[in-house]
Design an enzyme around this catalytic site. Structure first.
Site, mmCIF file in Angstrom:
data_model
loop_
_atom_site.group_PDB
_atom_site.id
_atom_site.type_symbol
_atom_site.label_atom_id
_atom_site.label_comp_id
_atom_site.label_asym_id
_atom_site.label_seq_id
_atom_site.Cartn_x
_atom_site.Cartn_y
_atom_site.Cartn_z
ATOM 1 N N ASP A 250 0.826 -1.210 0.000
ATOM 2 C CA ASP A 250 0.000 0.000 0.000
ATOM 3 C C ASP A 250 0.862 1.262 0.000
ATOM 4 O OD1 ASP A 250 -2.202 -1.667 0.058
ATOM 5 O OD2 ASP A 250 -2.299 -1.692 2.243
ATOM 6 N N LYS A 272 -0.750 -7.776 -3.778
ATOM 7 C CA LYS A 272 -2.079 -7.159 -3.623
ATOM 8 C C LYS A 272 -1.941 -5.655 -3.804
ATOM 9 C CE LYS A 272 -4.343 -6.641 0.399
ATOM 10 N NZ LYS A 272 -4.839 -5.267 0.266
ATOM 11 N N LYS A 305 -12.630 -4.663 -3.532
ATOM 12 C CA LYS A 305 -13.805 -4.809 -2.657
ATOM 13 C C LYS A 305 -15.053 -4.216 -3.293
ATOM 14 C CE LYS A 305 -11.173 -4.720 1.682
ATOM 15 N NZ LYS A 305 -9.878 -4.196 1.215
ATOM 16 N N SER A 363 -10.488 -8.618 8.788
ATOM 17 C CA SER A 363 -9.528 -8.653 9.895
ATOM 18 C C SER A 363 -9.778 -7.559 10.926
ATOM 19 C CB SER A 363 -8.107 -8.480 9.334
ATOM 20 O OG SER A 363 -7.994 -7.214 8.703
ATOM 21 N N GLN A 425 -7.328 -2.268 12.882
ATOM 22 C CA GLN A 425 -6.717 -3.459 12.277
ATOM 23 C C GLN A 425 -6.271 -4.397 13.399
ATOM 24 O OE1 GLN A 425 -6.579 -5.570 10.083
ATOM 25 N NE2 GLN A 425 -5.029 -5.098 8.570
ATOM 26 N N GLY A 445 1.079 -6.378 4.895
ATOM 27 C CA GLY A 445 1.285 -5.026 4.385
ATOM 28 C C GLY A 445 2.426 -4.332 5.090
HETATM 29 P P1 5BU Z 1 -1.437 -4.160 6.878
HETATM 30 O O1 5BU Z 1 -0.489 -3.025 6.644
HETATM 31 O O2 5BU Z 1 -0.710 -5.517 6.991
HETATM 32 O O3 5BU Z 1 -2.385 -3.894 8.017
HETATM 33 O O4 5BU Z 1 -2.284 -4.215 5.510
HETATM 34 C C1 5BU Z 1 -3.395 -5.051 5.336
HETATM 35 C C2 5BU Z 1 -3.906 -4.938 3.915
HETATM 36 O O5 5BU Z 1 -4.992 -5.849 3.756
HETATM 37 C C3 5BU Z 1 -4.424 -3.576 3.542
HETATM 38 O O6 5BU Z 1 -4.180 -3.410 2.165
HETATM 39 C C4 5BU Z 1 -5.919 -3.670 3.772
HETATM 40 O O7 5BU Z 1 -6.645 -2.829 2.909
HETATM 41 C C5 5BU Z 1 -6.184 -5.129 3.449
HETATM 42 N N1 5BU Z 1 -7.297 -5.757 4.171
HETATM 43 C C6 5BU Z 1 -7.343 -5.877 5.547
HETATM 44 O O8 5BU Z 1 -6.447 -5.414 6.239
HETATM 45 N N2 5BU Z 1 -8.374 -6.509 6.152
HETATM 46 C C7 5BU Z 1 -9.390 -7.054 5.451
HETATM 47 O O9 5BU Z 1 -10.291 -7.664 6.054
HETATM 48 C C8 5BU Z 1 -9.319 -6.945 4.029
HETATM 49 C C9 5BU Z 1 -8.270 -6.318 3.427
HETATM 50 BR BR1 5BU Z 1 -10.660 -7.681 3.005
#
Ligand code: 5BU
Length: 474
Positions: A250, A272, A305, A363, A425, A445
């Protein structure tokens, strides 16, 4: 020796090489403990004591070796001190050797068959130690012993033992806690808090814990059970390339994304994207990314999505600025509109050989995608086995409804330690995601693209994800 070690712990605390509180790690996870031994180079008394305690621990344990090699960078001055004080030759591993370069990875004078000691400052999972042990072994050196100052007691010893390596640690983390608590530097509540954090962040199954019977079919076997072209390709690719790592890159611009794809391509099964993040997105983006994907053999997953009615998503998927269906092998959709969204996306993607993931779970904290909603996603997937290739999920092992083993599960919210960020998250470890929760692909990510060395971080996650898959395979 005991008094010497206690004194060293007090000094490490004084110079803030070991700190307690609420620390946001680079990864975004909140940790009650922070250990950063890089600072010891600025305190010669501490560096000397560290090297002496490590040497004495080795000798007390009867370790023998011909030469030694530090894990770059923090352990290099420690190894140098031990080498000088005890007249033991040292070798160095180059960290930045390009695959196509001519430079040697191991520098120094040695003979194949000699025994080399590996020196590290801190061990967590053991993965970074292995990154030095492997090149040493590849030039014919034998590695039997690894010495560290601090063992975080998160599974590193077990992982090294599984490679035939004996870990010698001056300070298991519990010893650090004991000394600081006795000296009144930590409350018993804080000690418990750190112990709980360590227990929740194990990178290997804890010895004595109940060993679950493996239930997983191999990726190769499952490639035979799917009707979807993308799922077939992905299952086979994961097995041959030995990686179940998807990076969620990202980054801020298309330029950076393409650079990341080049750097991380060799480690991943999938990249991704969120193409609407890039202000410099151009028509040529898709072709450029596809060329890199082909070169390094990974698949592309645009995490779009989709969430609208069938008729609208047809246009959103096939045209507009991004023309996602033209370059992304895989995309995903919410099921909130009902199964018409799958009909719409399938009318565009099926003839192009694309695959769709349904968001069965998410998540993030407080997600509404659970229970009946998750069951509905499983039901809809079963209606479209040609186009729906699997799910975004967090705990497919716990699902009540059966899903076909040809469907693939991918899990975001993965870091090497459990925790979360400030916006909901939630992170789980590769081991928990793959072994405990039954997913197939780890999506990482910030744990990788925010790391100071994303390529090295990707290697570490790749190893952890693959090891987890192998331990769970039937
Ligand atoms: P992270 O930096 O590891 O937190 O990134 C997680 C990535 O997965 C980020 O691109 C989110 O948009 C994506 N994601 C997520 O975190 N949780 C979900 O349930 C989904 C996608 Br669907």
């Amino acid at each position: 020796m005991d008094a010497k070690i206690d004194a060293l712990v007090m000094r490490l605390h004084e110079i803030e090489a070991v700190k307690f509180g609420e620390f946001k790690l680079k990864s975004g996870i909140m940790s009650p403990i922070y250990v950063d031994l890089r600072v010891i180079v600025s305190y010669p008394d501490v560096l000397t004591a560290v090297a002496e305690c490590m040497w004495e621990t080795l000798k007390a344990n009867g370790a023998t070796f011909d030469n030694m090699c530090g894990v770059p960078y923090t352990a290099l001055p420690i190894a140098t001190c031990m080498s000088l004080a005890h007249d033991c030759p040292m070798l160095m591993r180059r960290k930045e050797v390009k695959a196509y370069g001519t430079k040697k990875q191991i520098e120094g004078a040695f003979e194949a068959g000699q025994t080399c000691l590996c020196v590290e400052d801190l061990v967590t999972s053991g993965a970074s130690v292995m990154e030095t042990v492997e090149p040493l072994e590849s030039v014919g050196l034998k590695v039997k012993d690894v010495v560290v100052l601090i063992d975080r007691e998160q599974g590193g010893e077990a992982r090294l033992a599984s490679h035939g390596l004996r870990l010698h640690s001056v300070l298991p983390l519990s010893r650090v806690l004991k000394t600081l608590e006795a000296a009144g530097k930590m409350s018993s509540e804080l000690v418990q808090n750190v112990k709980d954090f360590i227990a929740a962040n194990q990178t290997m199954p804890v010895a004595g814990a109940e060993v679950k019977k493996p239930t997983r079919m191999s990726y190769t076997a499952r490639s035979e059970l799917t009707d979807n072209a993308c799922a077939k390709q992905l299952f086979k690719l994961m097995e041959t390339k030995k990686t179940n790592l998807c990076v969620a890159a990202d980054v801020d611009t298309a330029k950076e994304l393409l650079e990341m794809a080049e750097i991380l391509g060799p480690e991943i099964c999938m990249l991704k994207t969120h193409c609407d993040l890039y202000p410099d997105f151009t028509e040529s983006f898709g072709a450029q990314l596809m060329a890199i994907a082909e070169k390094h053999n990974f698949m592309i997953f645009e995490d779009r999505k989709f969430a609208d009615i069938g008729n609208t998503v047809v246009g959103q998927y096939s045209s507009g600025v991004h023309k996602i269906a033209d370059w992304s092998h895989i995309t995903n959709a919410h099921i909130v509109p009902g199964s018409g969204i799958i009909d719409g996306l399938k009318s565009v993607g099926l003839s192009k050989g694309r695959g769709l993931l349904l968001l069965a779970e998410m998540s993030s904290k407080g997600t509404m995608a659970k229970g009946e909603y998750t069951e509905a996603a499983i039901g809809m997937a079963a209606q479209h086995p040609d186009f729906v290739m699997g799910f975004i999920s967090t705990n497919p092992k716990a699902w009540k409804a059966e899903w076909s083993k040809g469907l693939i599960n991918m899990t975001p919210g993965v870091q090497l330690q459990v925790g979360g960020d400030a916006m909901g998250q939630q992170y789980n470890t590769p081991h928990n995601v793959i072994v405990e929760n039954g997913s197939d692909v780890i999506i990482v990510g910030r744990g990788i693209y925010k790391a100071s060395d994303p390529a090295a971080a990707a290697k570490e996650y790749r190893a952890a994800g693959w090891e987890a898959y192998q331990t769970s395979i039937a």
